[in-house]
Write a protein that holds these residues in place. Structure first.
Motif, PDB file in Angstrom:
ATOM      1  N   UNK A   1     -10.347  48.449  39.098  1.00 44.55           N
ATOM      2  CA  UNK A   1      -9.043  48.719  39.697  1.00 44.55           C
ATOM      3  C   UNK A   1      -8.317  47.413  39.950  1.00 44.55           C
ATOM      4  N   UNK A   2      -7.089  47.549  40.349  1.00 44.12           N
ATOM      5  CA  UNK A   2      -6.336  46.365  40.716  1.00 44.12           C
ATOM      6  C   UNK A   2      -5.206  46.094  39.748  1.00 44.12           C
TER       7      UNK A   2
ATOM      8  N   UNK B   1      -5.019  47.299  35.871  1.00 48.96           N
ATOM      9  CA  UNK B   1      -4.040  48.351  35.556  1.00 48.96           C
ATOM     10  C   UNK B   1      -3.120  47.927  34.424  1.00 48.96           C
TER      11      UNK B   1
ATOM     12  N   UNK C   1      -4.918  47.839  31.128  1.00 47.18           N
ATOM     13  CA  UNK C   1      -5.076  49.205  30.617  1.00 47.18           C
ATOM     14  C   UNK C   1      -3.763  49.704  30.010  1.00 47.18           C
ATOM     15  N   UNK C   2      -2.661  49.342  30.660  1.00 51.69           N
ATOM     16  CA  UNK C   2      -1.354  49.749  30.123  1.00 51.69           C
ATOM     17  C   UNK C   2      -1.125  49.109  28.748  1.00 51.69           C
TER      18      UNK C   2
ATOM     19  N   UNK D   1      -3.509  48.160  26.679  1.00 51.29           N
ATOM     20  CA  UNK D   1      -4.415  48.847  25.755  1.00 51.29           C
ATOM     21  C   UNK D   1      -3.822  50.189  25.318  1.00 51.29           C
ATOM     22  N   UNK D   2      -3.241  50.883  26.296  1.00 51.28           N
ATOM     23  CA  UNK D   2      -2.646  52.190  26.004  1.00 51.28           C
ATOM     24  C   UNK D   2      -1.491  52.046  25.007  1.00 51.28           C
ATOM     25  N   UNK D   3      -0.643  51.035  25.225  1.00 53.95           N
ATOM     26  CA  UNK D   3       0.471  50.801  24.303  1.00 53.95           C
ATOM     27  C   UNK D   3      -0.033  50.482  22.896  1.00 53.95           C
TER      28      UNK D   3
ATOM     29  N   UNK E   1      -2.870  51.373  21.631  1.00 51.65           N
ATOM     30  CA  UNK E   1      -3.438  52.597  21.037  1.00 51.65           C
ATOM     31  C   UNK E   1      -2.331  53.493  20.492  1.00 51.65           C
ATOM     32  N   UNK E   2      -1.254  53.570  21.261  1.00 48.60           N
ATOM     33  CA  UNK E   2      -0.129  54.392  20.808  1.00 48.60           C
ATOM     34  C   UNK E   2       0.464  53.816  19.520  1.00 48.60           C
TER      35      UNK E   2
ATOM     36  N   UNK F   1      -1.678  54.721  16.692  1.00 52.77           N
ATOM     37  CA  UNK F   1      -1.433  56.118  16.301  1.00 52.77           C
ATOM     38  C   UNK F   1      -0.138  56.218  15.485  1.00 52.77           C
TER      39      UNK F   1
ATOM     40  N   UNK G   1       9.359  51.365  21.151  1.00 48.05           N
ATOM     41  CA  UNK G   1      10.388  50.926  22.103  1.00 48.05           C
ATOM     42  C   UNK G   1       9.786  50.201  23.308  1.00 48.05           C
ATOM     43  N   UNK G   2       8.557  49.692  23.137  1.00 46.23           N
ATOM     44  CA  UNK G   2       7.926  49.105  24.325  1.00 46.23           C
ATOM     45  C   UNK G   2       7.272  47.761  24.049  1.00 46.23           C
TER      46      UNK G   2
ATOM     47  N   UNK H   1       1.450  58.891  22.516  1.00 49.80           N
ATOM     48  CA  UNK H   1       0.215  59.514  22.020  1.00 49.80           C
ATOM     49  C   UNK H   1      -0.761  58.422  21.637  1.00 49.80           C
ATOM     50  N   UNK H   2      -1.983  58.519  22.144  1.00 46.51           N
ATOM     51  CA  UNK H   2      -3.005  57.546  21.756  1.00 46.51           C
ATOM     52  C   UNK H   2      -3.897  58.123  20.666  1.00 46.51           C
TER      53      UNK H   2
ATOM     54  N   UNK I   1      -4.903  53.619  40.690  1.00 44.91           N
ATOM     55  CA  UNK I   1      -4.669  52.184  40.493  1.00 44.91           C
ATOM     56  C   UNK I   1      -4.164  51.836  39.108  1.00 44.91           C
TER      57      UNK I   1
ATOM     58  N   UNK J   1      -3.019  58.866  32.064  1.00 48.28           N
ATOM     59  CA  UNK J   1      -3.624  59.193  30.767  1.00 48.28           C
ATOM     60  C   UNK J   1      -4.293  60.558  30.873  1.00 48.28           C
TER      61      UNK J   1
END
Lengths: 290, 175
Positions: free
Chosen positions: A65-66, A70, A73-74, A76-78, A80-81, A84, A99-100, B103-104, B164, B169
């Motif tokens: 956490x923290x 965070x 992770x954001x 990583x999520x971008x 991954x998107x 895709x 767009x990010x 979407x991931x 946090x 997701x």
């Protein structure tokens, strides 16, 4: 706290952040302190994650956490998107846009737009007759087969014309090939305005055209053919050198039959009707499906 | 205990959202997000007090699901393929200020999807409570997936602003 004690605490933390060789041994007494242990473990997790991320591994799950966790992770999520989206583009989905990712988004989107344009250009090249911009032979026959399937599914009639310019060789001989091309382009223009948007018009040979008329039986189709033939007869095509060309058309009409195996068979009957029209003196409509 | 159909006063229909143009000629469509959250979290408080945390979450999941069904029917409609569905959903969620969808992972064969919602209407900016709070979203997403694929889905939030993270997701799995 003495300087030595401070160094004892800060050195392993700094190693986690800065030392590529890894972490030196930490005294058990220090690890027994909860605050230090938690901070140390958080930094160790972030270090490991940064390493895997930098190697392109997006599958590692980041536990913790923290603020930094965070945002990692954001990121990583971008990514991954983005992965895709790239996969979708590879499968032909050219509507994906990013767009990010700041400047990268602009470059990525420009690339996809260029791909989409290239694809559209290639598609047009593959399906369009370059002179008249009507469907080319291959695309016309592909669409014809689909029209048959649709016609049978909805139990609707369908008719086909084969149209040929009468004495086109004479037009070429008199006005030259350039003049002949201009005539073909003008004929295509007449067809574009004469037929419905649901009709399919193609150039299937030199001066030979064909039209699919969904939902029309032979009787109605002959009336349409008659009208188009008269439109062409009364047309005056002005060439670039101001000379005027007049021409006539012969049209063969055929209606889809229940026993037609494919589109080629319908076109063949329309072609037979066309030759019957030619034999009968040209400048006329003929249908053998009465 | 459930009520008979005849006894119900509040059975949902899209018409219940009303004619906003007529009803709010000056104030229009917009309200502050706090007002939406105020209603959601006071509902959640009362429901939890009366029925317990688990039941309150179930109610929110179910309400989200009903909302997702109606949302799909009234605002999305039939979609030709996954790409168009995603694009349409992204546009509409952004336009309505619900969140930014990405979407991931999307595997139509196994029915596994991983999606994220940033700047989520329900949770972004909330205090870190240590648990995933977007049960309404879970139900909402499950209904969208079901409406699009025709298969039943279970959706679980795995990261949330309240745990946090900076983006929510969700894992969706066809049953």
């Amino acid at each position: 706290m003495s300087e030595a004690q401070m160094r004892e605490i800060l050195t392993p933390l700094a190693d986690l952040l800065n030392n590529p060789a890894g972490i030196k041994e930490i005294s058990p007494e220090l690890m027994a302190k909860t605050d230090f242990r938690e901070l140390y473990q958080s930094l160790a997790v972030i270090r490991e994650f940064a390493l895997t991320l930098s190697r392109g591994d997006l599958s590692t799950k980041l536990n913790g956490k923290g603020f930094v966790v965070a945002h990692l992770k954001a990121l990583q999520s971008n990514l991954r998107h983005l992965t895709w989206q790239t996969k979708r583009i590879a499968q032909g989905d050219l509507i994906q846009r990013v767009d990010f990712m700041g400047d990268f988004s602009d470059s990525f989107n420009s690339m996809v737009e260029a791909l989409a344009k290239t694809q559209a250009d290639l598609e047009e090249l593959a399906t369009t007759d370059p002179l008249t911009k009507l469907e080319n032979r291959r695309s016309f026959f592909d669409k014809g087969q689909r029209c048959i399937e649709q016609s049978r599914r909805y139990e609707m009639p369908m008719s086909v014309f084969v149209l040929d310019l009468d004495h086109f060789k004479k037009i070429n001989d008199t006005f030259g090939h350039h003049g002949g091309d201009q005539v073909l382009r003008s004929v295509a223009e007449i067809f574009r305005t004469s037929f419905r948007s649901t009709d399919v018009v193609g150039r299937i040979g030199g001066e030979e055209f064909s039209v699919i008329l969904p939902e029309e039986d032979a009787k109605r189709a002959q009336m349409v053919a008659q009208r188009v033939m008269e439109q062409c007869r009364s047309a005056e095509i002005e060439l670039e050198d101001a000379r005027v060309v007049r021409f006539t058309l012969s049209i063969g009409v055929a209606q889809l039959r229940a026993n037609d195996k494919n589109f080629e068979q319908v076109v063949q009957r329309a072609d037979d009707a066309l030759y019957a029209a030619k034999r009968a003196g040209r400048n006329r409509v003929c249908c053998l499906d009465e | 205990m459930g009520l008979d159909k005849k006894e119900r006063q509040y059975k949902f229909s899209w018409d219940l959202l009303g004619n906003i143009e007529l009803g709010r000629p000056n104030l229009g469509q917009n309200t502050r997000l706090e007002v939406y959250r105020l209603m959601q979290y006071t509902f959640r408080d009362v429901l939890e007090k009366r029925f317990g945390t688990e039941a309150a979450d179930e109610i929110f999941y179910e309400a989200g699901k009903l909302s997702g069904q109606e949302f799909y029917r009234n605002l999305i409609g039939e979609q030709k393929n996954l790409d168009e569905f995603v694009l349409c959903l992204q546009d509409i969620l952004k336009e309505l200020g619900i969140g930014i969808l990405r979407v991931e992972e999307a595997d139509m064969e196994t029915g596994k999807f991983v999606i994220t919602i940033s700047e989520d209407l329900d949770c972004s900016g909330l205090p870190e409570t240590g648990f995933e709070i977007c049960t309404y979203d879970e139900g909402f997403i499950s209904a969208l997936m079901e409406s699009f694929t025709g298969k039943e889905f279970r959706v679980k939030e795995i990261d949330c602003w309240c745990t946090g993270d900076r983006t929510c997701r969700f894992e969706a799995q066809a049953l």
